[in-house]
Design an enzyme around this catalytic site. Structure first.
Site, PDB file in Angstrom:
ATOM      1  N   GLU A   1       1.014  -1.113   0.054  1.00 33.63           N
ATOM      2  CA  GLU A   1      -0.272   0.050  -0.037  1.00 33.63           C
ATOM      3  C   GLU A   1       1.050   1.231   0.136  1.00 33.63           C
ATOM      4  O   GLU A   1       0.585   2.163   0.733  1.00 33.63           O
ATOM      5  CB  GLU A   1      -0.853  -0.299   1.328  1.00 33.63           C
ATOM      6  CG  GLU A   1      -1.827  -1.359   1.180  1.00 33.63           C
ATOM      7  CD  GLU A   1      -2.970  -1.286   2.100  1.00 33.63           C
ATOM      8  OE1 GLU A   1      -2.627  -0.643   3.088  1.00 33.63           O
ATOM      9  OE2 GLU A   1      -3.939  -1.869   2.249  1.00 33.63           O
TER      10      GLU A   1
ATOM     11  N   ASP B   1      -8.527  -8.625   4.313  1.00 34.07           N
ATOM     12  CA  ASP B   1      -8.329  -7.473   5.397  1.00 34.07           C
ATOM     13  C   ASP B   1      -9.449  -7.441   6.442  1.00 34.07           C
ATOM     14  O   ASP B   1     -10.219  -6.713   6.462  1.00 34.07           O
ATOM     15  CB  ASP B   1      -8.204  -6.337   4.392  1.00 34.07           C
ATOM     16  CG  ASP B   1      -7.504  -5.266   5.295  1.00 34.07           C
ATOM     17  OD1 ASP B   1      -7.076  -5.541   6.370  1.00 34.07           O
ATOM     18  OD2 ASP B   1      -7.675  -4.139   5.094  1.00 34.07           O
TER      19      ASP B   1
ATOM     20  N   GLU C   1     -12.287  -1.924  12.626  1.00 34.37           N
ATOM     21  CA  GLU C   1     -12.117  -1.221  11.188  1.00 34.37           C
ATOM     22  C   GLU C   1     -13.398  -1.619  10.236  1.00 34.37           C
ATOM     23  O   GLU C   1     -13.982  -0.950   9.817  1.00 34.37           O
ATOM     24  CB  GLU C   1     -11.092  -1.572  10.437  1.00 34.37           C
ATOM     25  CG  GLU C   1     -10.855  -0.701   9.117  1.00 34.37           C
ATOM     26  CD  GLU C   1      -9.540  -0.917   8.473  1.00 34.37           C
ATOM     27  OE1 GLU C   1      -8.653  -1.654   9.079  1.00 34.37           O
ATOM     28  OE2 GLU C   1      -9.254  -0.577   7.288  1.00 34.37           O
TER      29      GLU C   1
END
Lengths: 667, 667
Positions: A277, A356, A384
Site C-alpha cells: 500500500e 483484510d 475497522e
C-alpha cells in the site's frame, strides 16, 4: 494540546473489585523487577479491601518466585511466564516461574477470587500458550491529513501522542499497561505501520519519547516495539539507497539499532510493513522479503530483538477488469516460497484471513504453508470493518474459530497450535491491532473493552471459550448481575448479527471506500483494490476454484482444498468467497442465496432492535455514563443496520428482480 | 508561503499580440478613472509595436468618451457600458459612453485589429446585453481541511490567498483583472460561498485585504463583492441571534455595511448561500428567504450595493427510499412563490439547471417563473462535473444552449432575454464560478482559458456563436495557424465528447462522491443528496412526470411541460432526466437506450484518442510548456475516458444482460 479525560472508567480493573484477595493476609516473598509491581498492586488492593501485607508465615496467600519458593522442588521446571498455584499447609502459594510469571499469577488470583483462593489442596500450573502476545498501535505522532491521529482508531485520539508530541502526562498509559498485563499482553508496538515522516524519527531523534513510553510499560512486563520505515537509511540516514544487501545500509541499521538499545536495553524490536500500500520495501531494490527482513534481524539479534515482518503484501493497483489476479492469493504467492529462509528472530505477521479483517473470511492459507517460519497471527481488535466501535461486535467467537481451524483433517494442528510453536513449529503467537485511544471509556463503545480483554485471554489460552471469557470480563467490569445479564445478551451472537446485516456469505467489503463504515455495495467494485463481488443480474460471488477460477482454493491442504473447490462442500458462510453462484442457488440451510440475503438482513435489524430494548431494560442499573454512551451507540447501530438492510436488499432486488418470499418492504 | 509562478503564460493578452492597433498613431482624448487604464494599455501597446501616442488631430485612431467627443451629437444616447465605433474623416473614433465603455471599446479594437481599424466609413454601436457579468471565486482564505484553498478549484491554489493570508504580491491578480476587463467582466466575488470562520472576518477585521484587492480590480472597472455568512451577527457580532426581523440584527448589518463602504466606496455588495448544504439562513429563524435577502438589501441600498442571493436551496439529507421528494423541484418550490417580494437590489442567483452543473440538465424552471424578480443565471466555468480541467471540455455550446432556451414557444423570451431584463423584466445577468487559480497556465488545462474567455463574451452578447468565440480566443492565444486548427479541432464538440463517455441521456451524476471526478455509477445512488438514477435490471431513469412521477415536468410553461411529460416528445439527451424507461426503449435516434449507452461510450473514447493524435501532430509548433501540459492532461483524459467507458458499459451489461450489438469488449 488536547488533554485526555481522566479515567473515571477503569475498564476491568475497577478499584472496588478484587475483594477476595484484597481482604486477606498476603505475603510477597520476592523483590526487584516486576515483583515491585506486584508489591504496589498488593498494597493498593489490601488497603482498599481491609486485608494486610504480612510475613509469609502469617499469610493466607504467599506470592513468590520459583528461585525462592520452598515448594519449587516439587513443581519441576515451570514453563516460561507461567506460574503454579499450590494449595497446602493452610495457605495458597502462588509461584511465578519468574517475576513475570508472578505478575500473571497475581492477576489470576485477583481475578478468580474465592474459586481459586479457597480451592482444595493440590497444585495446578498455568502458562501462556502463545509466547508472543502483542498489541500493535496504529497511532501517528502527528495528525495525518487522511488518517488522523490514530489510523483506523475509533476511540478518540492517541493515548501516547497529541498533535505531533508525546503527551506530557502518561498516567492513562500507566493504567492501560496494567490492563494489558492483567490479561497477559507482553509486547506493544508504539506507532502506525504506515510510517510517515515524523514517526520515522522515533527511531533516531525521537527515541527519547520511546524511552519514556518504555518506562511506563516496563513495570508491567511489556516490551516496546517501533514500526520503522524500510527507507529509513534514505529518509533518516541520507544514504542514496535502502538496498538490504548494500553494506552502507547494513551499517546504518546496525548503528541505529545499537543506539536504540543504548537507550532502551530491553527494547523489543521492529514492526515492518514493506512493499505494501505504498510503503517502501525490498522489491524496490530487486530483493526478496527475506533479504529485507534478515537485514534488519541481524543487528537486532545481537541485542535479543525481533523483527515482525508483515505478510500483507498485494497489488493495490489492480485492474478490476483483470479477473485472473486475486488479492486473496497474494500473501501466499509472495511468502510461502520463502519458508525456511528467514532468520530465527524474524516473525512473519500474517492476517487471519487472506483479505483484510472482513467480518467473515477463510483462514489465511499462509499459516499452513510455512512450517519452518516463526508466525504471528494478526488480528484486529479495532473494529475497522466490524462497526468501528459504533456497533456492538464481540469478536472472540471469530478469533476462536480462526485459532481452532485445523490445517488438515480433524486432529491436525490448528492455527493456534501452529503459531504457538507447540507442535514442533518455531514459536510465534498472536499480534492484534489495539482498539484503545484517548476516549474516556478507552474503546469508544464501552463494550468493546471486552474485545481487548478477550484478545489477551485467547492469546494466553486459545482453548478458552468465548462465552467463558465474556463472563470473566462481565464479572470484573459490572457489579450488577442484571446489567451483566443484559450485556451478555447483547454481546452474545453480536458478531453474527453484524454479519447478517452487512455483506453476505463471505463476499466481504460493500463498505464506503476509504472510510470502511456503512454500506456501499459497489463502492469497491470498480476500484484497484482487488475487492470485488461480481454481482450481475444472474448471480454473485468470486470464483476462486482451481477448475475455473483463480486457483486460490487449491492453496489449502486437504480436505480443505477439495471442500472449498465445490459449492456443495463449501460452508454456507464462505460460499461467495469461493464461488460465483446464481441467486437461486440453494444453500445447505435450505434457502436460496437471494432469500438468504433478504432473510438475514431483516433478521439482523430485528436483533439490533432487541439489543436496544435489552439495554433500555437496565438503564436505571448501570453506571450513568455507560448507559448514555451505549444508548447513543445502539441508536447509531440501529440506524446503520437499517441502512445496510435497505441498501443491500434494494441493490439485490433491483439486480435479481426476485421478490422476497415473505413480501416484506424492499425499497 | 507558496509564491505563485510568474505568468509566463499571459493567456489571451499576449504582449506580442495587438500589432494592428499598436503600430498606429493613436490619441486618447479622455482622462481620469478608467481612461488612465486605457492610457497605460496604449502606452505599452504602441511602445511594443512601433506605434505612437499623438494629438487627436494627428491620430489614425482616437479614443474618447461621449461627454468629450465631437461626434457624440450624432450618436444619440449610448447605452451604459457601451461604445461606438465611428469611421470618418480619415480616422476611427472610439467613443465610450463612459470611461468604462471606453475601456471595453479599446479592447474591442485591439482584439478586432484591421477588420475594424480599416473598415469603411460609418458608425456601429456596441453594448453588453447583460448588465451583470460577474465571476464568483470559491477561494478560501485558509486551506479548508476538506475543500482545500479553492473549493472546486482545479488550477492550483488561490490567486488571492495563501494559507490563511492575502498574498503580498498581487501582480498576477493585476493581469487577471486585465483579462477579465478585456472580455467585459464587471464584478468579482472574492471568497467562497461556503463561508468558514476566517473568511467570515473579511467583512470586519479582514476588510483591509478586501481594500487591497479592490484597488487591483478597480482600474479594470470591476467591483468587488464578498460572500458573507448569514450568521455573521452571531459569529462576528456576538449577538444571540441572526433573525432577519430582529432589530439588533438589522442594526448590526447596517453598521457592518457602513464600515465596508467607508473602506471601499465602490464596493459591489454581498453574495449569500443560505439554508443550503449546512450554511445558516433565515429558515433557522422561521423566516423566508425574502426576509433574509431584503434584510441585507436595505443597508446595501443606501450605498448602491446589491445582494446576490443564491437559489441553490434543497434538502441535502434526503432519504433515498423516498421517491416523492425530488431535488430538481427544490429551487422552484422554495423561490417561485416569492416572486415580487424581493427588494430592487436583490438579485436571485439561479443555477442554469435544477441540479448542479451536470454535463446535461434541462434549464432551471425557476428562470421562467419569477418575472418580477432580478435574476442572474449561474454558470460554472470551473469544471467541477465536466472533467476538472483534466479533460478538454469547451463549455460555450452548453451555455449558448441555456441562454437560447425559450420559455414558451419559438419567439418567447429566452433565458438570455429574461435575465438581461431586455424584455421588460428587471435587469440581471450572468454569474459564473471562476476556473482560475495560481497555476502557471491560470486554468490548469491551458485550453480551459477558452471557457473563461467565452463566459465573458457570452455575457456581453449571448447571441455570439460558440465557434466564433473559439476562433476569437484562438486568434488571440496562439499565433500559429496549424496549432489553432488543431486546438479548434480538439475543442469543437468536446462537451458532447465528455457527455458521451460519462453519464448518459441526462441522468447525471455517476461520479465519485465528494470528489466528483471519475466514474462511480452507484456512488450517489443510496446517499442523502437527492441524486439518483434508479437503474434496475429492466430500466433506468427518474420519473419526473406529472402523471406518475415527481411532477417536476409540470413546472415549465407550455409547450415544454407537455413535451417533457412524455418520452416520445422529450429530447433524447434529456430522456433519463424526465423518464424511467426500459433499456430496450427506442430513442428518436433509432437506437435503444442500452445500445446508445454502449455506442456513445465507445465513441467517446475514440474521440479522445483522436484528440491525442491531433495534439501530437502539432507538438513541434506550439509553445513547449503548453505542449507538455496538454499532452499530460490528454493522457489523463484518455485514461479516465476508458475507465468511464468500461465501468459504465460493464455496469449496464451486468444489470441488463443485453450484449452489445457490435460485439465489442465489455468486461
Amino acid at each position: 494540546m488536547s488533554p485526555l479525560p481522566q479515567h473515571a472508567d477503569h475498564a476491568w480493573l475497577r478499584p472496588d473489585a478484587g475483594t477476595e484477595l484484597g481482604s486477606r493476609a498476603v505475603a510477597l516473598d520476592a523483590a526487584g523487577g516486576l515483583a515491585e509491581t506486584v508489591r504496589a498492586e498488593l498494597e493498593t488492593l489490601t488497603a482498599r479491601h481491609g486485608g494486610s501485607i504480612v510475613e509469609p508465615a502469617d499469610a493466607a496467600v504467599v506470592l513468590t518466585t520459583a528461585e525462592r519458593a520452598e515448594v519449587s522442588a516439587d513443581l519441576g521446571a515451570l514453563p516460561g511466564e507461567g506460574f503454579a498455584l499450590v494449595h497446602g499447609g493452610g495457605r495458597l502459594t502462588v509461584v511465578g516461574s519468574s517475576d513475570r510469571g508472578l505478575l500473571y499469577g497475581y492477576h489470576h488470583v485477583r481475578r478468580a477470587g474465592s474459586g481459586v483462593l479457597d480451592a482444595a489442596d493440590g497444585t495446578e500450573t498455568h502458562a501462556p500458550t502463545q509466547p508472543i502476545r502483542m498489541l500493535d498501535h496504529w497511532d501517528n505522532v502527528a495528525v495525518h491529513p487522511g488518517m488522523g491521529q490514530v489510523e483506523r482508531g475509533y476511540a478518540g485520539g492517541s493515548l501516547f501522542y497529541d498533535n505531533g508530541r508525546l503527551r506530557p502526562n502518561l498516567s492513562r498509559v500507566e493504567h492501560y499497561a496494567r490492563l494489558l498485563a492483567s490479561v497477559g499482553i507482553n509486547r506493544v508496538a508504539l506507532n502506525n505501520v504506515n510510517v510517515h515522516a515524523l514517526e520515522a524519527r522515533l527511531l533516531t531523534d525521537g527515541i527519547g519519547d520511546v524511552v519514556r513510553l518504555a518506562e511506563v510499560f516496563r513495570p508491567q512486563g511489556i516490551a516496546v516495539y517501533l514500526s520503522v520505515s524500510f527507507n529509513s537509511p534514505v529518509v533518516l540516514g541520507g544514504l542514496p539507497t535502502a538496498d538490504p544487501l548494500d553494506e552502507s545500509v547494513r551499517a546504518w541499521w546496525a548503528g541505529a539499532v545499537d543506539r536504540v538499545y543504548d537507550a532502551i536495553p530491553d527494547f523489543g524490536g521492529f514492526v515492518v510493513k514493506a512493499d505494501s500500500e505504498g510503503q517502501p520495501g525490498p522489491f524496490g531494490y530487486g530483493r526478496s522479503h527475506a533479504d529485507g527482513a534478515n537485514m534488519l534481524a541481524k543487528p537486532l539479534a545481537r541485542h535479543g530483538g525481533d523483527v515482525f515482518w508483515r505478510a500483507f503484501v498485494y497489488n493495490h493497483r489492480q485492474d478490476w477488469r483483470d479477473r485472473s489476479t486475486d488479492r486473496a492469493r497474494a500473501a501466499y504467492d509472495h511468502f510461502a516460497p520463502l519458508d525456511g529462509t528467514f532468520d530465527d528472530n524474524v516473525v512473519l505477521q500474517v492476517k487471519h484471513g487472506p483479505m483484510d479483517f472482513q467480518v467473515r473470511e477463510p483462514v489465511s492459507p499462509v499459516i499452513g504453508a510455512m512450517p519452518t517460519t516463526r508466525l504471528a497471527l494478526e488480528l484486529q481488535v479495532t473494529q475497522e470493518y466490524t462497526g468501528q466501535q459504533q456497533h456492538v461486535c464481540y469478536l472472540a467467537p471469530l478469533w476462536s474459530q480462526v485459532l481452532d481451524f485445523p490445517f488438515g483433517d480433524d486432529g491436525a494442528p490448528t492455527v493456534g497450535d501452529i503459531v504457538s510453536g507447540s507442535d514442533d513449529a518455531p514459536s510465534g503467537g498472536v499480534v492484534a491491532v489495539s482498539n484503545v485511544g484517548g476516549d474516556e471509556h478507552w474503546t469508544g463503545h464501552p463494550f468493546a473493552q471486552a474485545n481487548l480483554y478477550a484478545l489477551g485471554r485467547l492469546a494466553w489460552d486459545p482453548t478458552l471459550d468465548a462465552a467463558t471469557i465474556l463472563d470473566e470480563w462481565l464479572a470484573e467490569t459490572y457489579d450488577d448481575e442484571a446489567v451483566r445479564e443484559a450485556v451478555r445478551s447483547i454481546m452474545t451472537g453480536s458478531w453474527q448479527t453484524y454479519e447478517r446485516y452487512t455483506a453476505p456469505l463471505g463476499v466481504g467489503w460493500m463498505v464506503r471506500p476509504g472510510r470502511h463504515y456503512g454500506p456501499d455495495v459497489d463502492g469497491y467494485e470498480y476500484t484497484p483494490w482487488g475487492t470485488y463481488h461480481f454481482a450481475d443480474r444472474d448471480g454473485i460471488g468470486v470464483d476462486r476454484t482451481v477448475a475455473t477460477g483463480t486457483g486460490y482454493a487449491g492453496m489449502y491442504p486437504e480436505p480443505w482444498a477439495c471442500r472449498f473447490e465445490r459449492p456443495e462442500t463449501t460452508p454456507d458462510e464462505l460460499l461467495l468467497f469461493f464461488h460465483h453462484v446464481p441467486y437461486t442457488h440453494r444453500l445447505h440451510s435450505g434457502t436460496t442465496v437471494i432469500q438468504h440475503i433478504y432473510d438475514t438482513h431483516f433478521e439482523g435489524v430485528e436483533q439490533v432492535e432487541r439489543m436496544v430494548a435489552t439495554w433500555e431494560s437496565v438503564r436505571d442499573r448501570a453506571p450513568q455514563a455507560v448507559v448514555e454512551r451505549v444508548q447513543r451507540r445502539l441508536e447509531e447501530q440501529l440506524r446503520s443496520a437499517v441502512e445496510w438492510r435497505d441498501q443491500i436488499n434494494t441493490y439485490f432486488y433491483r439486480k435479481s428482480g426476485i421478490p422476497d418470499e415473505q413480501g416484506r418492504t424492499i425499497h
